[in-house]
Design a protein around this motif. Structure first.
Motif, PDB file in Angstrom:
ATOM      1  N   HIS A   1      -7.693  12.472  -2.669  1.00 50.72           N
ATOM      2  CA  HIS A   1      -8.333  11.529  -1.756  1.00 50.72           C
ATOM      3  C   HIS A   1      -7.318  10.876  -0.826  1.00 50.72           C
ATOM      4  O   HIS A   1      -7.635  10.598   0.348  1.00 50.72           O
ATOM      5  CB  HIS A   1      -9.098  10.458  -2.539  1.00 50.72           C
ATOM      6  N   LEU A   2      -6.108  10.640  -1.324  1.00 53.28           N
ATOM      7  CA  LEU A   2      -5.066  10.091  -0.454  1.00 53.28           C
ATOM      8  C   LEU A   2      -4.670  11.105   0.625  1.00 53.28           C
ATOM      9  O   LEU A   2      -4.467  10.733   1.793  1.00 53.28           O
ATOM     10  CB  LEU A   2      -3.847   9.687  -1.283  1.00 53.28           C
ATOM     11  N   ALA A   3      -4.582  12.382   0.223  1.00 53.95           N
ATOM     12  CA  ALA A   3      -4.238  13.423   1.195  1.00 53.95           C
ATOM     13  C   ALA A   3      -5.308  13.551   2.275  1.00 53.95           C
ATOM     14  O   ALA A   3      -5.010  13.905   3.429  1.00 53.95           O
ATOM     15  CB  ALA A   3      -4.052  14.759   0.478  1.00 53.95           C
ATOM     16  N   ALA A   4      -6.549  13.243   1.925  1.00 56.13           N
ATOM     17  CA  ALA A   4      -7.650  13.354   2.882  1.00 56.13           C
ATOM     18  C   ALA A   4      -7.932  12.032   3.593  1.00 56.13           C
ATOM     19  O   ALA A   4      -8.964  11.906   4.259  1.00 56.13           O
ATOM     20  CB  ALA A   4      -8.913  13.831   2.162  1.00 56.13           C
ATOM     21  N   SER A   5      -7.031  11.069   3.483  1.00 54.53           N
ATOM     22  CA  SER A   5      -7.227   9.751   4.098  1.00 54.53           C
ATOM     23  C   SER A   5      -6.027   9.393   4.970  1.00 54.53           C
ATOM     24  O   SER A   5      -5.148   8.604   4.563  1.00 54.53           O
ATOM     25  CB  SER A   5      -7.439   8.680   3.020  1.00 54.53           C
ATOM     26  N   PRO A   6      -5.936   9.981   6.170  1.00 55.06           N
ATOM     27  CA  PRO A   6      -4.780   9.684   7.039  1.00 55.06           C
ATOM     28  C   PRO A   6      -4.714   8.221   7.435  1.00 55.06           C
ATOM     29  O   PRO A   6      -3.621   7.676   7.637  1.00 55.06           O
ATOM     30  CB  PRO A   6      -5.010  10.593   8.248  1.00 55.06           C
ATOM     31  N   GLY A   7      -5.868   7.549   7.543  1.00 50.84           N
ATOM     32  CA  GLY A   7      -5.852   6.132   7.889  1.00 50.84           C
ATOM     33  C   GLY A   7      -5.188   5.295   6.809  1.00 50.84           C
ATOM     34  O   GLY A   7      -4.413   4.383   7.106  1.00 50.84           O
ATOM     35  N   LYS A   8      -5.475   5.606   5.552  1.00 53.72           N
ATOM     36  CA  LYS A   8      -4.861   4.884   4.435  1.00 53.72           C
ATOM     37  C   LYS A   8      -3.359   5.124   4.419  1.00 53.72           C
ATOM     38  O   LYS A   8      -2.568   4.188   4.211  1.00 53.72           O
ATOM     39  CB  LYS A   8      -5.490   5.343   3.124  1.00 53.72           C
ATOM     40  N   ARG A   9      -2.945   6.360   4.648  1.00 52.18           N
ATOM     41  CA  ARG A   9      -1.516   6.663   4.641  1.00 52.18           C
ATOM     42  C   ARG A   9      -0.814   5.956   5.792  1.00 52.18           C
ATOM     43  O   ARG A   9       0.300   5.442   5.634  1.00 52.18           O
ATOM     44  CB  ARG A   9      -1.296   8.175   4.734  1.00 52.18           C
ATOM     45  N   LEU A  10      -1.466   5.906   6.973  1.00 47.22           N
ATOM     46  CA  LEU A  10      -0.877   5.205   8.109  1.00 47.22           C
ATOM     47  C   LEU A  10      -0.751   3.714   7.816  1.00 47.22           C
ATOM     48  O   LEU A  10       0.277   3.095   8.118  1.00 47.22           O
ATOM     49  CB  LEU A  10      -1.730   5.436   9.357  1.00 47.22           C
TER      50      LEU A  10
ATOM     51  N   TRP B   1       3.013  -0.388  -4.173  1.00 50.25           N
ATOM     52  CA  TRP B   1       2.427   0.658  -5.001  1.00 50.25           C
ATOM     53  C   TRP B   1       1.020   0.280  -5.465  1.00 50.25           C
ATOM     54  O   TRP B   1       0.152   1.145  -5.598  1.00 50.25           O
ATOM     55  CB  TRP B   1       3.324   0.946  -6.210  1.00 50.25           C
ATOM     56  N   HIS B   2       0.796  -1.005  -5.699  1.00 52.24           N
ATOM     57  CA  HIS B   2      -0.559  -1.425  -6.067  1.00 52.24           C
ATOM     58  C   HIS B   2      -1.527  -1.158  -4.910  1.00 52.24           C
ATOM     59  O   HIS B   2      -2.662  -0.710  -5.127  1.00 52.24           O
ATOM     60  CB  HIS B   2      -0.569  -2.913  -6.428  1.00 52.24           C
ATOM     61  N   SER B   3      -1.098  -1.418  -3.690  1.00 53.99           N
ATOM     62  CA  SER B   3      -1.938  -1.120  -2.528  1.00 53.99           C
ATOM     63  C   SER B   3      -2.203   0.368  -2.401  1.00 53.99           C
ATOM     64  O   SER B   3      -3.291   0.787  -1.999  1.00 53.99           O
ATOM     65  CB  SER B   3      -1.270  -1.636  -1.248  1.00 53.99           C
ATOM     66  N   ALA B   4      -1.191   1.184  -2.766  1.00 55.53           N
ATOM     67  CA  ALA B   4      -1.332   2.635  -2.638  1.00 55.53           C
ATOM     68  C   ALA B   4      -2.265   3.218  -3.690  1.00 55.53           C
ATOM     69  O   ALA B   4      -2.955   4.218  -3.439  1.00 55.53           O
ATOM     70  CB  ALA B   4       0.036   3.300  -2.726  1.00 55.53           C
ATOM     71  N   THR B   5      -2.299   2.619  -4.871  1.00 55.35           N
ATOM     72  CA  THR B   5      -3.073   3.202  -5.970  1.00 55.35           C
ATOM     73  C   THR B   5      -4.447   2.570  -6.145  1.00 55.35           C
ATOM     74  O   THR B   5      -5.208   2.981  -7.027  1.00 55.35           O
ATOM     75  CB  THR B   5      -2.292   3.066  -7.293  1.00 55.35           C
ATOM     76  N   SER B   6      -4.782   1.586  -5.350  1.00 54.73           N
ATOM     77  CA  SER B   6      -6.083   0.936  -5.490  1.00 54.73           C
ATOM     78  C   SER B   6      -6.752   0.827  -4.116  1.00 54.73           C
ATOM     79  O   SER B   6      -6.087   0.889  -3.079  1.00 54.73           O
ATOM     80  CB  SER B   6      -5.935  -0.454  -6.116  1.00 54.73           C
ATOM     81  N   GLY B   7      -8.043   0.668  -4.118  1.00 48.20           N
ATOM     82  CA  GLY B   7      -8.779   0.483  -2.875  1.00 48.20           C
ATOM     83  C   GLY B   7      -8.906   1.728  -2.032  1.00 48.20           C
ATOM     84  O   GLY B   7      -9.187   1.632  -0.824  1.00 48.20           O
TER      85      GLY B   7
END
Length: 604
Positions: free
Chosen positions: A70-79, A142-148
């Motif tokens: 899901h992270l790989a498919a979420s460019p907005g989250k990664r940005l 890391w908490h922001s990266a692994t949640s929400g």
């Protein structure tokens, strides 16, 4: 009721679909043969469990795969994560370049409430404060990266967040001598003596681990220093001893009190040293107290299930008490898992023997497991199947594995702070009766543990009306006796909001208490100790539901121990007091078997 009569009562198969609900996966007993393929799988999983501490690699891999995909498919989250990292990095650089005269500790981020790793004054020194803030900023990122992350299941997101947090806790600057100012100050003050003492502490712990037993005798001996309230074992079967405590007053309450402790640990959490024994507190205030002491099961007890614990435990104890105090209703109280079992037994008794229980008290006990805290993170089909394969071979869940699971929930307080104190500071924690009890763990039978995880945690059968007792589905709405329910603020085993759900399920008057402290220290709260506080709010059965947040606003905060409130509750629902009896047994039941604390509590 004889032991054989209890054993002869029919039990319902785990997969009987009496209510028409979904079929629950059954737990294979030792007598049910495995196919060749199942035997191979079971042996492989049992071998893997020795290296993983009982955690299912498949469950962990599935959770991380869910998050990563899901992270790989979420460019907005990664940005967003990248922009946050750049922004926080820039702020951090400006903070580091601040002149010493204008330095403000904890300028960017402060430790979370309850995080005591950086509580010392030395952590405000600029060099060490920078290191601490850098770590906390990384933890925050890391908490922001692994949640929400949209699309990731709530359970998998929580597993990933928990696992990453455990990994970060390992590399916290407080865990290393060169980055911990308190360790460095101790080294300067002692000339390095703290490291010598820490080395000796480490050698002692290694010796104890290899030998399987402590090198020194325990400072708190059961029956001598703890579990010392006078009493007699008035009944024994293959699962419990029932202890009746001697009256300490001339007049006593006519209704006896039965306490059902959890069988995860020994019963004497409620009868520790004389000054903080709940049992002694009750008998000194005129109550006739009975206590169940569970036997420590071994591999031969692998097929004992929750229903066996109910029948041979609570039901058998109530039958004996009815012989000793005929025609007297009982005040029943259960702690932790013992409280969950008591709720099951009380709902069934309400149908078959109305009026048998005068009141029901639940101490840090859950009946609805949908919000049971971080214990539920690894309760899924993959994890439970893995544990069942491991326990099927051994017959029991060993004490070390159970203790390790609870320690992970509070790794900073229980694991890493202890390692720093023992090995870097060169200190040892002052021994206490509560610590001694905590180290006196018990095993869990294969079937009972599987029933507990599947029926209660995974499927939430008890709260949803699918739990079967004697072939009949149990409904917690059958709980009608007045209830006194205690949750604790910092409970990591039975979160108080989960305990509060009894308001949604029981059709009874409920006095709910929220006590300060944690799962054990919040329950062991004698009035003689300072620092205790609690909130209390009573709700009648016909009054509207009050949610946990509204409850917090309405409940009055009071200083002192909730024990006094419980005595007032028990007294209000009791009859006229009568002269105490000197005999601790009924003539037809024969003489007492042993002095308290009995034999079962001494088993290892």
């Amino acid at each position: 009721m004889t032991v054989q009569a209890v054993l002869d009562q029919p039990t319902s198969p785990a997969n009987d679909d009496v209510t028409g609900a979904r079929t629950v996966a059954s737990v294979p007993s030792e007598s049910e043969p495995l196919t060749a393929a199942e035997s191979i799988d079971q042996l492989v999983h049992a071998a893997m469990a020795r290296w993983t501490g009982g955690l299912s690699p498949a469950s962990l891999a599935l959770a991380f795969a869910d998050w990563q995909l899901h992270l790989a498919a979420s460019p907005g989250k990664r940005l967003q994560l990248a922009l946050n990292a750049v922004a926080e990095g820039s702020r951090f650089a400006r903070m580091v370049s601040t002149p010493h005269a204008a330095w403000q500790p904890w300028f960017m981020v402060k430790p979370q409430p309850g995080d005591n790793r950086f509580a010392g004054q030395d952590w405000t020194l600029p060099a060490f404060n920078v290191v601490a803030q850098a770590f906390l900023l990384g933890e925050q990122w890391w908490h922001s990266a692994t949640s929400g992350l949209r699309g990731v299941s709530k359970g998998n997101s929580a597993i990933v967040d928990f696992t990453v947090r455990q990994c970060l806790d390992v590399v916290a600057p407080s865990n290393f001598a060169f980055s911990n100012p308190e360790v460095l100050r101790r080294a300067m003050d002692s000339g390095g003596g703290n490291f010598v003492s820490g080395w000796h502490n480490w050698l002692e712990d290694c010796r104890d681990l290899l030998s399987g037993k402590p090198s020194e005798p325990p400072l708190f001996v059961v029956g001598k220093d703890v579990a010392t309230t006078k009493g007699k074992v008035v009944y024994r079967n293959e699962l419990i001893e029932l202890i009746q405590y001697a009256p300490a007053t001339t007049d006593v309450c006519p209704e006896p009190v039965l306490i059902v402790p959890a069988w995860i640990m020994k019963y004497y959490i409620l009868d520790l040293s004389p000054e903080n024994s709940l049992v002694r507190f009750l008998v000194e205030r005129g109550f006739t107290v009975f206590m169940i002491s569970w036997r420590n099961p071994g591999p031969a007890d692998r097929d004992l299930g929750i229903e066996d614990y109910r029948k041979l435990g609570i039901d058998a104890a109530i039958d004996v008490i009815n012989q000793l105090a005929p025609e007297r209703a009982i005040h029943a109280a259960g702690y932790c898992l013992g409280g969950t079992l008591l709720a099951i037994a009380a709902a069934r008794l309400q149908r078959e023997r109305p009026g048998c229980l005068r009141s029901v008290t639940l101490l840090a006990a859950q009946v609805d497991f949908t919000d049971a805290g971080e214990l539920t993170l690894f309760i899924n089909e993959s994890q439970i199947a893995f544990l069942e394969d491991m326990m099927r071979q051994r017959g029991v869940l060993e004490t070390a594995q159970m203790a390790g699971a609870f320690q992970l929930l509070r790794s900073n307080d229980v694991i890493w702070s202890r390692l720093v104190r023992d090995y870097l500071m060169g200190d040892r924690a002052a021994p206490s009766d509560l610590m001694s009890w905590n180290a006196d763990a018990t095993r869990m039978p294969y079937r009972m543990h599987s029933d507990y995880l599947r029926k209660l945690f995974l499927n939430n059968d008890l709260a949803e009306g699918r739990y079967l007792a004697d072939w009949q589905p149990m409904a917690l709405s059958d709980l009608r006796a007045p209830m006194f329910v205690v949750g604790t603020v910092r409970d990591h085993v039975a979160p108080w909001r989960s305990v509060h759900k009894i308001h949604l399920l029981a059709d009874a008057d409920i006095a709910f208490v929220l006590a300060s402290g944690g799962h054990s220290a919040g329950i062991v709260a004698p009035p003689s100790e300072e620092g205790h506080s609690y909130q209390l709010l009573e709700k009648k059965a016909d009054q509207p539901y009050v949610g946990p947040d509204e409850w917090l606003r309405k409940a009055v905060n009071r200083d002192g121990s909730w024990w006094l409130e419980w005595v007032r509750f028990l007294t209000a629902y009791s009859g006229t007091w009568e002269p105490a009896k000197t005999s601790l047994h009924a003539p037809q039941s024969g003489p007492p078997l042993d002095d308290a604390p009995g034999q079962y509590v001494l088993q290892h």
